[in-house]
Motif scaffolding. Structure first.
Motif, PDB file in Angstrom:
ATOM      1  N   CYS A 297     -36.257  16.466  -5.079  1.00  0.00           N
ATOM      2  CA  CYS A 297     -36.416  15.216  -4.282  1.00  0.00           C
ATOM      3  C   CYS A 297     -35.195  14.464  -4.420  1.00  0.00           C
ATOM      4  CB  CYS A 297     -37.590  14.505  -4.744  1.00  0.00           C
ATOM      5  SG  CYS A 297     -37.847  13.109  -3.699  1.00  0.00           S
ATOM      6  N   LYS A 298     -34.234  14.815  -3.453  1.00  0.00           N
ATOM      7  CA  LYS A 298     -33.114  14.236  -3.637  1.00  0.00           C
ATOM      8  C   LYS A 298     -32.206  14.229  -2.203  1.00  0.00           C
ATOM      9  CE  LYS A 298     -30.807  18.478  -5.089  1.00  0.00           C
ATOM     10  NZ  LYS A 298     -29.840  19.180  -6.196  1.00  0.00           N
ATOM     11  N   GLU A 299     -31.057  13.532  -2.229  1.00  0.00           N
ATOM     12  CA  GLU A 299     -30.087  13.749  -0.857  1.00  0.00           C
ATOM     13  C   GLU A 299     -29.268  15.040  -1.072  1.00  0.00           C
ATOM     14  OE1 GLU A 299     -28.228  10.126   0.548  1.00  0.00           O
ATOM     15  OE2 GLU A 299     -26.568  11.293   0.769  1.00  0.00           O
TER      16      GLU A 299
ATOM     17  N   ARG B 278     -25.710  13.711   5.927  1.00  0.00           N
ATOM     18  CA  ARG B 278     -26.455  13.448   4.668  1.00  0.00           C
ATOM     19  C   ARG B 278     -27.870  13.396   5.226  1.00  0.00           C
ATOM     20  NH1 ARG B 278     -25.530   7.525   3.829  1.00  0.00           N
ATOM     21  NH2 ARG B 278     -26.844   7.900   2.045  1.00  0.00           N
ATOM     22  N   CYS B 279     -28.716  14.031   4.360  1.00  0.00           N
ATOM     23  CA  CYS B 279     -30.173  14.185   4.716  1.00  0.00           C
ATOM     24  C   CYS B 279     -31.063  14.207   3.395  1.00  0.00           C
ATOM     25  CB  CYS B 279     -30.249  15.054   5.606  1.00  0.00           C
ATOM     26  SG  CYS B 279     -31.810  15.159   6.379  1.00  0.00           S
ATOM     27  N   PRO B 280     -32.070  13.778   3.283  1.00  0.00           N
ATOM     28  CA  PRO B 280     -32.896  13.888   2.169  1.00  0.00           C
ATOM     29  C   PRO B 280     -33.790  15.143   2.139  1.00  0.00           C
ATOM     30  CG  PRO B 280     -33.282  11.581   3.209  1.00  0.00           C
ATOM     31  CD  PRO B 280     -32.419  12.580   4.168  1.00  0.00           C
TER      32      PRO B 280
ATOM     33  N   ALA C 255     -37.381  16.813   0.029  1.00  0.00           N
ATOM     34  CA  ALA C 255     -38.363  16.665  -1.042  1.00  0.00           C
ATOM     35  C   ALA C 255     -39.452  17.634  -0.671  1.00  0.00           C
ATOM     36  CB  ALA C 255     -39.066  15.220  -0.571  1.00  0.00           C
TER      37      ALA C 255
ATOM     38  N   PRO D 294     -35.270  19.685   5.379  1.00  0.00           N
ATOM     39  CA  PRO D 294     -34.688  18.371   5.196  1.00  0.00           C
ATOM     40  C   PRO D 294     -35.361  17.356   5.887  1.00  0.00           C
ATOM     41  CG  PRO D 294     -32.765  19.675   5.305  1.00  0.00           C
ATOM     42  CD  PRO D 294     -34.034  20.463   5.839  1.00  0.00           C
TER      43      PRO D 294
ATOM     44  N   ASN E 116     -35.867  10.129   7.536  1.00  0.00           N
ATOM     45  CA  ASN E 116     -35.774   9.204   6.675  1.00  0.00           C
ATOM     46  C   ASN E 116     -34.447   8.685   6.466  1.00  0.00           C
ATOM     47  OD1 ASN E 116     -38.267  10.948   4.591  1.00  0.00           O
ATOM     48  ND2 ASN E 116     -38.424   8.901   5.653  1.00  0.00           N
TER      49      ASN E 116
ATOM     50  N   HIS F 119     -32.336   2.495   5.651  1.00  0.00           N
ATOM     51  CA  HIS F 119     -32.532   3.651   4.666  1.00  0.00           C
ATOM     52  C   HIS F 119     -31.091   4.112   3.901  1.00  0.00           C
ATOM     53  CE1 HIS F 119     -35.681   5.492   8.015  1.00  0.00           C
ATOM     54  NE2 HIS F 119     -36.262   4.810   6.818  1.00  0.00           N
TER      55      HIS F 119
END
Lengths: 80, 222
Positions: B112-114, B137-139, B141, B195, B199, B205
């Protein structure tokens, strides 16, 4: 009634990180002679039919449609 | 454009997806419960992330066999755009609408991170709002995001430019083969990705790199 056991295993060539972790667990318990571990699944199924051929056909169909992901898994059906 | 969101028990990113679609398109998506056998006329159908059916058997395996997913397959065959994110991607693979499989992360850990994503194909309805090679960039999880395909399928994906997103150098969080984070079908209307672009769509965000994906898919300002 017919009882069957379905075994689902990862295909050869598909990496199995869980099997690798289990290998590590066994090694840390002192089982030094283990070359490899592959993790799989077992399904025990009870069918209404008494005809083993019909049961096998149905079970194979179940494997192909849901119980196994044939992209990464093989399956075998055994009437017990 | 009108959108719809598929709802299954155990999904948990559905509200994030509904919020993103509502904010970006200006109207709320139609909700489609798993037992519905028909999906109304919409331009984009989204399967959000989560843990449908508790990830029992395999991630997405049970959800993929529900009536709403059969209805989705019929719409996809007619060219309606379909996006699956995270568990939605796993479900698309289990339905056979996309090739390959997602396995347990190589680390065996939930991540769970970017991360950083490279947009590798911008000639699709979902990615045309980006520039080729752009790093966004994208998270992420997930526990099962380790993409796998046999060599033939992989060659087909590579040769026909069907990989839309790759984890940027040194950010592959799950062991995915060829750093694959998202793929698209041959017809170009069904895309799945691990991803979560929903979010990262507004200042609250901490960034909006995911917004262009929805603007592209919804034909807004591209």
């Amino acid at each position: 009634m017919t009882k069957a056991r379905i075994t689902v295993t990862l295909k050869q060539g598909v990496l199995d990180p869980q099997g690798k972790a289990i290998e590590g667990g066994l090694a840390s318990l002192g089982f030094t002679g283990v070359d490899s571990v592959r993790q799989g699944k077992v399904f025990d199924v009870e069918l209404q039919t008494t005809d083993p051929n019909q049961a096998k056909a149905e079970l194979n169909d179940m494997c192909a449609k849901l119980l196994a992901n044939t992209v990464i898994e093989d399956y075998s059906v055994e009437i017990i | 454009m009108k959108s719809a969101v598929i709802l299954l028990p155990g999904l948990n990113r559905d509200q994030d997806m509904i919020a993103a679609l509502t904010k970006i398109s200006g109207k709320p998506p139609v909700m489609i419960w798993q037992t519905e056998t028909e999906i109304p006329d919409v331009d984009l159908i989204v399967i959000p992330g989560g843990f449908s059916y508790g990830d029992y058997l395999r991630c997405g395996a049970i959800g993929a066999r529900m009536p709403a997913l059969r209805a989705l397959a019929e719409k996809a065959a007619k060219g309606v755009r379909v996006l699956g994110v995270c568990n939605g991607f796993q479900i698309l693979l289990e339905t056979g609408l996309l090739p390959g499989a997602l396995m347990r992360n190589a680390s065996l850990k939930f991540v769970c991170k970017e991360i950083s994503l490279e947009v590798t194909n911008v000639d699709t309805a979902f990615t045309r709002g980006y520039e080729k090679g752009q790093i966004i960039r994208c998270p992420v999880a997930h526990h099962d995001g380790n993409y796998f395909a046999d060599p033939q399928t992989l060659a087909d994906l590579e040769d026909n430019d069907r990989i839309t997103f790759r984890y940027a150098e040194n950010t592959n969080p799950n062991g995915s083969i060829n750093d694959i984070a998202g793929i698209i079908n041959k017809q170009g209307n069904v895309m799945g990705m691990m991803p979560h672009p929903e979010n990262l769509i507004e200042a609250a965000h901490g960034g909006s790199d995911g917004r262009a994906l929805f603007e592209s898919a919804l034909d807004i300002a591209v």
